[in-house]
Design a protein around this motif. Structure first.
Motif, mmCIF file in Angstrom:
data_model
loop_
_atom_site.group_PDB
_atom_site.id
_atom_site.type_symbol
_atom_site.label_atom_id
_atom_site.label_comp_id
_atom_site.label_asym_id
_atom_site.label_seq_id
_atom_site.Cartn_x
_atom_site.Cartn_y
_atom_site.Cartn_z
ATOM 1 N N GLY A 103 0.833 -1.192 0.000
ATOM 2 C CA GLY A 103 0.000 0.000 0.000
ATOM 3 C C GLY A 103 0.866 1.239 0.000
ATOM 4 O O GLY A 103 1.971 1.247 -0.571
ATOM 5 N N THR A 104 0.399 2.293 0.632
ATOM 6 C CA THR A 104 1.145 3.549 0.703
ATOM 7 C C THR A 104 1.130 4.060 2.138
ATOM 8 O O THR A 104 0.264 3.687 2.942
ATOM 9 N N ALA A 105 2.080 4.930 2.429
ATOM 10 C CA ALA A 105 2.174 5.501 3.773
ATOM 11 C C ALA A 105 2.619 6.954 3.697
ATOM 12 O O ALA A 105 3.330 7.361 2.764
ATOM 13 N N GLN A 106 2.205 7.707 4.673
ATOM 14 C CA GLN A 106 2.689 9.073 4.884
ATOM 15 C C GLN A 106 3.640 9.036 6.069
ATOM 16 O O GLN A 106 3.318 8.480 7.116
ATOM 17 N N ASN A 143 9.207 -2.175 4.036
ATOM 18 C CA ASN A 143 9.962 -1.594 2.929
ATOM 19 C C ASN A 143 9.249 -0.329 2.469
ATOM 20 O O ASN A 143 8.229 -0.391 1.793
ATOM 21 N N PHE A 144 9.806 0.823 2.855
ATOM 22 C CA PHE A 144 9.255 2.117 2.476
ATOM 23 C C PHE A 144 10.020 2.627 1.259
ATOM 24 O O PHE A 144 11.061 3.278 1.385
ATOM 25 N N GLY A 145 9.553 2.293 0.073
ATOM 26 C CA GLY A 145 10.187 2.795 -1.141
ATOM 27 C C GLY A 145 11.648 2.431 -1.262
ATOM 28 O O GLY A 145 12.443 3.228 -1.778
ATOM 29 N N GLY A 146 12.032 1.265 -0.790
ATOM 30 C CA GLY A 146 13.424 0.825 -0.863
ATOM 31 C C GLY A 146 14.186 0.972 0.431
ATOM 32 O O GLY A 146 15.292 0.427 0.571
ATOM 33 N N ARG A 147 13.642 1.681 1.390
ATOM 34 C CA ARG A 147 14.280 1.817 2.702
ATOM 35 C C ARG A 147 13.637 0.775 3.630
ATOM 36 O O ARG A 147 12.439 0.846 3.921
ATOM 37 N N VAL A 148 14.451 -0.185 4.099
ATOM 38 C CA VAL A 148 13.941 -1.364 4.805
ATOM 39 C C VAL A 148 14.383 -1.356 6.256
ATOM 40 O O VAL A 148 15.543 -1.046 6.563
ATOM 41 N N ALA A 174 7.925 11.615 3.947
ATOM 42 C CA ALA A 174 7.334 11.591 2.605
ATOM 43 C C ALA A 174 5.830 11.715 2.733
ATOM 44 O O ALA A 174 5.232 11.235 3.696
ATOM 45 N N GLU A 175 5.213 12.350 1.740
ATOM 46 C CA GLU A 175 3.762 12.486 1.747
ATOM 47 C C GLU A 175 3.072 11.189 1.349
ATOM 48 O O GLU A 175 2.034 10.833 1.884
ATOM 49 N N ALA A 176 3.648 10.483 0.389
ATOM 50 C CA ALA A 176 3.074 9.214 -0.068
ATOM 51 C C ALA A 176 4.205 8.344 -0.596
ATOM 52 O O ALA A 176 4.748 8.617 -1.669
ATOM 53 N N VAL A 177 4.570 7.323 0.157
ATOM 54 C CA VAL A 177 5.659 6.436 -0.227
ATOM 55 C C VAL A 177 5.117 5.014 -0.358
ATOM 56 O O VAL A 177 4.302 4.585 0.462
ATOM 57 N N PRO A 178 5.517 4.275 -1.396
ATOM 58 C CA PRO A 178 5.077 2.878 -1.506
ATOM 59 C C PRO A 178 5.575 2.065 -0.307
ATOM 60 O O PRO A 178 6.720 2.209 0.122
ATOM 61 N N LEU A 179 4.714 1.218 0.204
ATOM 62 C CA LEU A 179 5.057 0.425 1.381
ATOM 63 C C LEU A 179 4.695 -1.039 1.146
ATOM 64 O O LEU A 179 3.603 -1.349 0.669
ATOM 65 N N TYR A 205 4.373 7.025 10.959
ATOM 66 C CA TYR A 205 3.971 6.591 9.623
ATOM 67 C C TYR A 205 2.562 6.020 9.705
ATOM 68 O O TYR A 205 2.224 5.270 10.602
ATOM 69 N N ARG A 206 1.753 6.426 8.751
ATOM 70 C CA ARG A 206 0.355 6.011 8.736
ATOM 71 C C ARG A 206 -0.083 5.779 7.294
ATOM 72 O O ARG A 206 0.429 6.421 6.372
ATOM 73 N N GLY A 207 -0.999 4.853 7.131
ATOM 74 C CA GLY A 207 -1.450 4.543 5.782
ATOM 75 C C GLY A 207 -2.277 3.274 5.787
ATOM 76 O O GLY A 207 -2.904 2.907 6.792
ATOM 77 N N ARG A 208 -2.260 2.572 4.664
ATOM 78 C CA ARG A 208 -3.052 1.360 4.544
ATOM 79 C C ARG A 208 -2.340 0.388 3.618
ATOM 80 O O ARG A 208 -1.577 0.787 2.735
ATOM 81 N N VAL A 209 -2.622 -0.886 3.805
ATOM 82 C CA VAL A 209 -2.070 -1.937 2.953
ATOM 83 C C VAL A 209 -3.135 -3.010 2.751
ATOM 84 O O VAL A 209 -4.094 -3.108 3.523
ATOM 85 N N LYS A 210 -2.957 -3.812 1.710
ATOM 86 C CA LYS A 210 -3.840 -4.962 1.465
ATOM 87 C C LYS A 210 -2.981 -6.146 1.049
ATOM 88 O O LYS A 210 -1.850 -5.978 0.582
ATOM 89 N N PRO A 211 -3.489 -7.373 1.192
ATOM 90 C CA PRO A 211 -2.685 -8.558 0.922
ATOM 91 C C PRO A 211 -2.248 -8.651 -0.542
ATOM 92 O O PRO A 211 -2.991 -8.287 -1.455
ATOM 93 N N ASP A 212 -1.010 -9.137 -0.745
ATOM 94 C CA ASP A 212 -0.495 -9.435 -2.085
ATOM 95 C C ASP A 212 -0.778 -10.903 -2.377
ATOM 96 O O ASP A 212 -0.163 -11.782 -1.765
#
Length: 544
Positions: free
Chosen positions: A394-397, A440-445, A419-424, A530-537
């Motif tokens: 998902g994404t995170a702020q 994994n926040f946009g490559g930062r683990v 970051a305002e919106a980073v892939p997570l 960090y806050r946001g949402r994710v869903k299963p892959d």
């Protein structure tokens, strides 16, 4: 029934021939050495035929077999037309079985399916420990489960068991390679002879097993609809396991070809240690599945004593030939072609014991939360219901604190940048001691290792040298994660050195949401939020 056994005086072929003679079949042992073939044939009371079946495969049919069993291999090295023998079986009205443990070869036999059905012949590949036995066991263990979460198989031979050249070639050829494995509803890369786990077959029989690719890895996901499929094998002696790991490391660096000469060198090295260890080994098939609201783990365990372990890869062929007239025509992998009862009956005259057990299999948070677990929304429970590996995207702020202590803490723990919106992507892996969480926040683990806590409604999370115990309050479908105590290198931290955690997990419109805010001790203010949402892959099972 007349049965031709190719490679009939080899490690597995000779034992298969013996079992088939016991069952009253007319057995023909085929190999290039007439001396070896005749010696075994005289011992067993059957027939010998000297033949290089790779050079002149059609000569096999001069003895008019009803069934041809290929126990030779290595199947991955059969050249331009790997299915020449099953093709000839069709032409000569014979059935075909093999002991292949090569995933590509076993799956590929299906190309002959239409012709085999038309001619009323049965061509089955992998009628061995895997997938022949493992699939029969898994089918029995899966019965009645609402969802199959994990099928996990392991084979652990005793060190004194003889080592066949084709098996050594297959395993050594994988060392240093990366294979595709279905875990958590998607294909992932997995290094061969990695991901070590301890496997217990009995209270006094526990060994380390490592991932290798077998037909189960490719075939079980779609056949059983399982979310994860794993297979491991291990040697009894640690020095041999270390040697395999060293060879895997060298091949990752310098991918040299594993020629028959190299494989024979490995086999001879292993044989130097034949006097050590035991002739006791075994196999385990475990299925974890969902039954209603509960996760259940069912295990089938086999222990072979008195040197009878090498008979096990031949048992599926014995069971199949006993019921061959009831096997539907076609060409395909040997998946659940027999029942578990038929498999166990086919090994009843061997020094083998089996048992089956079933136990609840709660995850870390299910155990910690106890009666609070049902209070969580399904999306939150899904994130904490990992039986093998699961990932969520998902994404995170991200917001970072500005004080010196906050900047140092964020750097030390590897927390994400603002970051305002980073892939997570969150990847959770169940291990023997708990769970490993990777964000994994946009490559930062950054990673943490989560384990049970002695107190109810709590768990522990370790970051590097720090270990924190967090409570799990649940209210209105929302779970908090406040820090209650901590340790540095095992030394308890006083309260004023603990970070603050204003964190919560909840669901919105059926999706998992999180809001994690960590504060620095000494009044250092916000470290990171960090806050946001994710869903299963997850994907639909398919052949990789």
């Amino acid at each position: 029934m007349k049965v031709v056994v190719l490679g009939g005086y080899g490690v597995f072929g000779s034992r298969l021939a013996e079992l088939l003679v016991r069952d009253g079949h007319d057995v023909v042992i085929v190999g290039r050495s007439i001396g070896k073939a005749r010696a075994l044939a005289q011992k067993l009371g059957c027939t010998a035929l000297a033949l290089d079946f790779h050079a002149d495969p059609a000569a096999l049919f001069t003895v008019s077999p009803d069934v041809v069993v290929d126990a030779a291999g290595p199947y991955q090295a059969y050249g331009r037309d790997p299915y020449i023998i099953p093709r000839l079986c069709l032409a000569h009205h014979a059935d075909y079985l093999d002991l292949s443990d090569d995933a590509g070869f076993t799956a590929g036999l299906a190309v002959l399916g239409e012709e085999a059905r038309r001619r009323g012949r049965r061509l089955l590949s992998g009628a061995s420990s895997v997938p022949g036995i493992s699939s029969a066991v898994a089918a029995e263990l899966c019965a009645g489960l609402d969802e199959i979460l994990l099928i996990d198989t392991a084979i652990l031979p005793g060190n004194r068991a003889p080592r066949g050249r084709s098996v050594i070639s297959s395993i050594v050829g994988q060392l240093g390679t990366t294979n595709r494995v279905w875990r958590g509803g998607m294909w992932r890369d997995q290094r061969c002879w990695g991901d070590a786990r301890r496997v217990r077959l009995a209270p006094d029989l526990e060994r380390t097993a490592y991932f290798i690719e077998v037909p189960d890895i490719r075939l079980f996901p779609a056949f059983f609809g399982a979310r994860s499929v794993m297979f491991r094998a291990g040697l009894e002696l640690s020095i041999l396991n270390m040697g395999m790991r060293a060879a895997a490391f060298l091949r990752r660096r310098w991918m040299f070809e594993v020629t028959p000469r190299w494989a024979e060198l490995f086999r001879r090295f292993a044989n130097l240690f034949l006097a050590f260890g035991t002739d006791r080994g075994g196999m385990r098939v475990a299925v974890t599945g969902q039954s209603g609201d509960a996760a259940i783990r069912r295990e089938w365990r086999l222990i072979a004593e008195a040197g009878d372990g090498p008979y096990i890869p031949t048992v599926a062929v014995r069971a199949l030939i006993r019921r061959l007239d009831r096997v539907p025509p076609g060409a395909r992998p040997c998946l659940a072609e027999t029942t578990l009862r038929e498999i166990e009956e086919a090994m009843s005259d061997l020094a083998v014991s089996t048992d089956t057990a079933a136990l609840p299999c709660p995850t870390l948070f299910q155990s910690a939360l106890g009666d609070r677990w049902p209070l969580l929304p399904p999306a939150v429970r899904a994130l904490h219901s990992v039986q093998d590996i699961e990932s969520f995207s998902g994404t995170a702020q991200v917001t970072r604190g500005s004080s010196m202590i906050a900047r140092f803490a964020a750097w030390f723990f590897g927390f994400p940048l603002a970051a305002e919106a980073v892939p997570l992507t969150i990847t959770k892996t169940r291990v023997e001691t708990g769970e490993i969480w990777e964000r994994n926040f946009g490559g930062r683990v950054f990673r943490s290792h989560c384990t049970p806590a002695p107190a109810p409604y709590r768990y522990r999370e370790r970051f590097w040298l720090f270990n924190y115990e967090q409570e799990l309050p649940v209210a209105d479908g929302c779970m908090g994660l406040p820090v209650r105590c901590g340790w540095f290198l095992g030394v308890p931290l006083p309260g004023f050195l603990l970070p603050t955690s204003e964190s919560r997990e909840y669901a919105v419109d059926g999706e998992f949401h999180f809001d994690v805010a960590l504060g620095a001790p000494f009044g250092g203010g916000l470290i990171v939020r960090y806050r946001g949402r994710v869903k299963p892959d997850r994907e639909k099972p398919s052949f990789p």
